[in-house]
Structures are given as C-alpha cells and as structure tokens.
Design an enzyme around this catalytic site. Sequence first.
Site, PDB file in Angstrom:
ATOM      1  N   THR A 152       1.137  -1.104   0.040  1.00  0.00           N
ATOM      2  CA  THR A 152      -0.183   0.020   0.301  1.00  0.00           C
ATOM      3  C   THR A 152       0.892   1.335  -0.035  1.00  0.00           C
ATOM      4  O   THR A 152       2.052   1.091   0.592  1.00  0.00           O
ATOM      5  CB  THR A 152      -0.728   0.131   1.382  1.00  0.00           C
ATOM      6  OG1 THR A 152      -1.694  -1.299   1.471  1.00  0.00           O
ATOM      7  CG2 THR A 152      -1.851   1.236   1.124  1.00  0.00           C
ATOM      8  N   ARG A 203     -12.895  -8.448  -3.442  1.00  0.00           N
ATOM      9  CA  ARG A 203     -12.561  -8.026  -1.956  1.00  0.00           C
ATOM     10  C   ARG A 203     -12.176  -6.415  -1.884  1.00  0.00           C
ATOM     11  O   ARG A 203     -11.325  -6.033  -2.708  1.00  0.00           O
ATOM     12  CB  ARG A 203     -11.488  -8.853  -1.523  1.00  0.00           C
ATOM     13  CG  ARG A 203     -10.903  -8.638  -0.123  1.00  0.00           C
ATOM     14  CD  ARG A 203      -9.831  -7.573  -0.190  1.00  0.00           C
ATOM     15  NE  ARG A 203      -8.922  -7.504   0.915  1.00  0.00           N
ATOM     16  CZ  ARG A 203      -7.901  -6.683   1.366  1.00  0.00           C
ATOM     17  NH1 ARG A 203      -7.298  -6.333   0.091  1.00  0.00           N
ATOM     18  NH2 ARG A 203      -7.385  -6.533   2.498  1.00  0.00           N
TER      19      ARG A 203
END
Lengths: 324, 324
Positions: free
Chosen positions: A190, A218
């Site tokens: 991330t 998801r």
Amino acid sequence: MRTRPIPATFTTHIMEKPIALALHGGCGTILRQNLSASEEAAYEAALSEALEAGWRHLEGGASALIAVEATVRALEDCPLFNAGRGSVFTAAGIHEMDAAIMEGLHRRAGAVAGVRQVRNPISLARTVMEHSGFVLLCGEGAETFAREQGIPFEEADYFATEARWRQLVAARGKAAVVMDHDPAEVKFGTVGAVALDQEGNLAAATSTGGLTNKRYGRIGDSPIIGSGTYADNRSCAVSCTGYGEEFIRSTVARDVAARMELLGESLDIAAAHVIHERLLEVNGSGGLIAVDGAGNITLPFNTEGMYRAWRSNKDNSHGVAIFS
Amino acid sequence: MRTRPIPATFTTHIMEKPIALALHGGCGTILRQNLSASEEAAYEAALSEALEAGWRHLEGGASALIAVEATVRALEDCPLFNAGRGSVFTAAGIHEMDAAIMEGLHRRAGAVAGVRQVRNPISLARTVMEHSGFVLLCGEGAETFAREQGIPFEEADYFATEARWRQLVAARGKAAVVMDHDPAEVKFGTVGAVALDQEGNLAAATSTGGLTNKRYGRIGDSPIIGSGTYADNRSCAVSCTGYGEEFIRSTVARDVAARMELLGESLDIAAAHVIHERLLEVNGSGGLIAVDGAGNITLPFNTEGMYRAWRSNKDNSHGVAIFS
C-alpha cells in the site's frame, strides 16, 4: 521613502509555520538480507523522490491536500510499489485498485474501490470528493465517473510488471491469497501520505493494488474512511498499511484521531497504542504514518519493516528508512 | 433424596440477565399528515413483526448475531422498506444493495456492497464474516462468493415494487439522485438492528437498497464498519440510517462507541452527541439505534421521524414508533 526591512523576528515567524509530510510504501517482513544493495538503493531513491514531489508543494504554500495527492501519485507511478503502476494481480489476472483521500478542515473525503485502468486512483479519489457528491464509488461505476471527468486511463499493460506476474503464478500454485508476496517476504503493499500545510490544514491519502490472487471483489481498508485513511484538523491525518481486514475491524485511522481528540493523548502515544495494543487484539499486523497540526510525525509499525520517508520543518527532521 | 428447589433469588438472577433488541426502518421527513392511517398501521405491524422475529431468538438464548440477522431479514423481506425486497432502483433501473454485520466479542465483521440479486444481503454479509476471510466484498465478486456458498438468489422482479419504480421515474424527471423519495418526503431508506444477548454479547446489522437513481457504483455508509455499523462488547452496538456520505465522513457508529470507551459517557449521552452535534458539523441528517451491555437502548435522530421498534427486559421497555 524606502520600505523598512522586515524585522528578523517576523521573518522567522513566517518561516517557522510548521509544515510536515510523511509517506509509506507498505510494510511487512522486510529484512535486510532479502534486499540487495541495489534494490535497497532503488527503494530509497523512489521514497525520496516521492517525498520531494509533495514537499515542493508544501514549501510553495500549496495545500496539504495537493501535497498528499502529489506524493501518492509519485508512488503510484513507480513500479516498485503495489499501487497504480506495479499493482499486484487479482486471481483473474487483472488489477483492481483502491484509493482514498481526506482533508481535515471540513472532513471532506473521496474514495474509489476496484478500479482497473485509472492511471492514478488517488487523483480519481480527489475528483470523487470534489465533484461527485458522493464519498465512495466502486468498480465500473467509478470508471464511468472517471471517464466523464476526463481522468487519464491506461491500457492494462501499463500496470503490469514481470515481478507481480511471477507473484501471481506462485500464489496460484499455492491456492493462496497473499499479501504482495515475495518468496521470503509477506508485504502489505500500500502507499500513502499525510501532510500539514502552512495554513494549518491536514490531509491524508492512501492507494493500493490490494492482494495478489484476491477474489470476490474484495475491498481492503485503504478506501475505507476511518480505517485506512482519516484526517481531522482537530487531531491528525493518518494513512495505514497492513492486513486490511484487521484494520477495518479496528477502525485504525479514526482510533488514532479519536484518542487525541477525546483523551488528549499526543500523536505518538495515540498511534503507538493503536498499532501496538488495539490492533493486536485482533492479531492485526501493519503500520501507519500520521502527522498533527504542530508538525509532529509518527511512523509506528509492528512488522519487521516499513518503507517510509518523512520531513518536518518543526524540528528539521528528515529521513528515509526501510527497516526497523 | 429429593432435589432441592432452586432458590427464588437464583431463578430471579437467571431470568434477569438483560437482553435487548432495537431496530430501525429508515428515517427522514416522515410526517403524520403524509401517512394514511392504514399505511401507518402497516408500517407498525411490519416493525413489530421484525422485532418479534429477533426477540424470539434472544429469549430462547440465541446469540445477538443471530437475532440481528433474523430481524434484518424480516425487514429485507418486507417490501415497505428500502432493503432486500422493496429496494429502490438505481439510474440503470436495477437494484444494488449493501449490508454489514458485526459482533462485539471478537469484533468480527462482514459486509457486501452492490449486490443485485441476493435475496437477503444481511445473510450474505454474515457468510462473508464467517467463511470468506475478508470483511468487505463488492459487486459481481460478492455474488460469485454467494453462489459458491449456496446463498439464495432471486430474479430481479422479486425486488421490484410499483412504488419504487414510480420514485425512479420521478427522480429521472428531475435528474436527481434522491433519498428514497416520496412526493412529500425525503427518507433515508435503510434498515438495521442491534442486540444484546444472554451471554452479554452485542451485535449490529444494517442493510439498504441505497439511493433512488444513484449512479457510479456509489456505496453509502451501511456496509462501512465504523460508519453505518459497529459493535464492540466494551461499549455498544450501533446501526445508522441517514445521508450516508456524512455518516462516512463522521465515522458515526465508531464515534458513539469511542465516546463510551474513551470518555466513559453513557450510551444516551454518547449517541446524542454524535447525532445532535458532531454530525451537524458536516450538515448530516439521520439517526441511529444503539444498545449497550446493560440492556440500555437509545434511538436518537435529527430528522422528523424514524421507523423504529425496541424491547429490553432490563426495564421492560417495549415500543414501536414512527414520528418524533
């Protein structure tokens, strides 16, 4: 009549308005023995460049919102990180990217989930915040909005890298949904940035390519306001990286801010509590970066490493780091 | 030897374990003059039936999780409410439903966004929590998971009602994205339930059909843990209804719990602060229902009305109401 020189004290006062910027590029079992010297140097250079991209804006008087967007765009554009170009592959062999942005003055926020070919998801998140009337747009609908707004797209090839494809093949072989997986690493891929600008406003931004081999549409914590991303001028701006499900269940970003706002804890203490105590209640692993209105920065994580960089003129702190 | 009769005090103690259940069916400008006597009676009957559906479970010793799922299923199955059957239409003339569920013992949570033909989105949310390893699944991916898990689907016709179609036609005429709009009403159509069971565990559930004429894959607060839905045994269980974007920006559900946990505020005081002060900072309108571990219930809202029902054996409170 000659103009009087500006008194030194006044100049100092102007110059000392605190500005601060921090970024992360993911965390996990990042160990020195698994990174070659050249890989380490490449990561450090990329982190420095992204920091510089945002810092230039802050120094020039731009908003924290502009600074965090610029910083995250630089990380999205770099194939080393799992966001934008270089995102991991889903089980279907495509990319599904999430991003969120929030500013602390009015608590405005924008986010997107499951976008496939938007070049810079963080810029789409900002456009959602400013022009959609909504906070969170998902999937094809988000891309329809992006096209209407003239947001740049790329062909699927643009996002793909050889390294990420090998990770998908390895994950498929093990039938595992993995966290940005390298052979000897579990990484939570991330990227994110937090900033304080000269006006005293805070902002946070987070962007991710999600999980290698993920299925079922998801969505992790990155685009969830209060979990992966949060900003409020009364407390702090936060961007998280880690196992997204535990970060959602622990409303990590909001909790750091809530502890400052409601308990009067310092940024350091609040963030450390959330990462080292509350998150562990649900066996959560990861880290976060946060900045407050005084220009303090904190970068706690409970994994072996976190790609990170920071700069604040409050105490002239400035650094780039990978390991703990 | 005869067994000794159970002492009265012990029996009393057993009987007095607090259990509590509250539900909502949305809020907004719900005024008596806009509801006919028969409409009012129909809403009240539906609210009572849904309450009874969950209460039976709690009385029988079932978990709060089972009770809130049963309550929300009853509301999803009733075409009067904007969730499941009776959901509003998107701009494309279809249904995109969101739901979330959370239990307070381990802070486990499951949620779905943008599902089109799942009969009971709340039951899919519970299955996500228990069997997916993820928290939030979206769109086609969520439906793929649902099919693999044997979750019941319905044809699109099942969800459609004449009243909702007329709302879409009216909204299209005004090019407006509207909040479950009736000619004289602005309603935030969402359903939800919160419960305390005999074991002292809390749970919350929320389900919605979203906004009439919505576009772009918009996701509101209902499936966002910490915004529309939250539960933690240390504080309370919360389900919200209102303008979703402001509820996301204000992390409403988590904030009620955080004020109890961090400030020691009572359920009433914490919920009132969030609905009547914090939410108004961003011009947010709506309401919430919440229950704590002692069996206290609160149902604050800052709109004209909220469809609601509640029951607690703590003080033998029991009621159904629509207006303020």
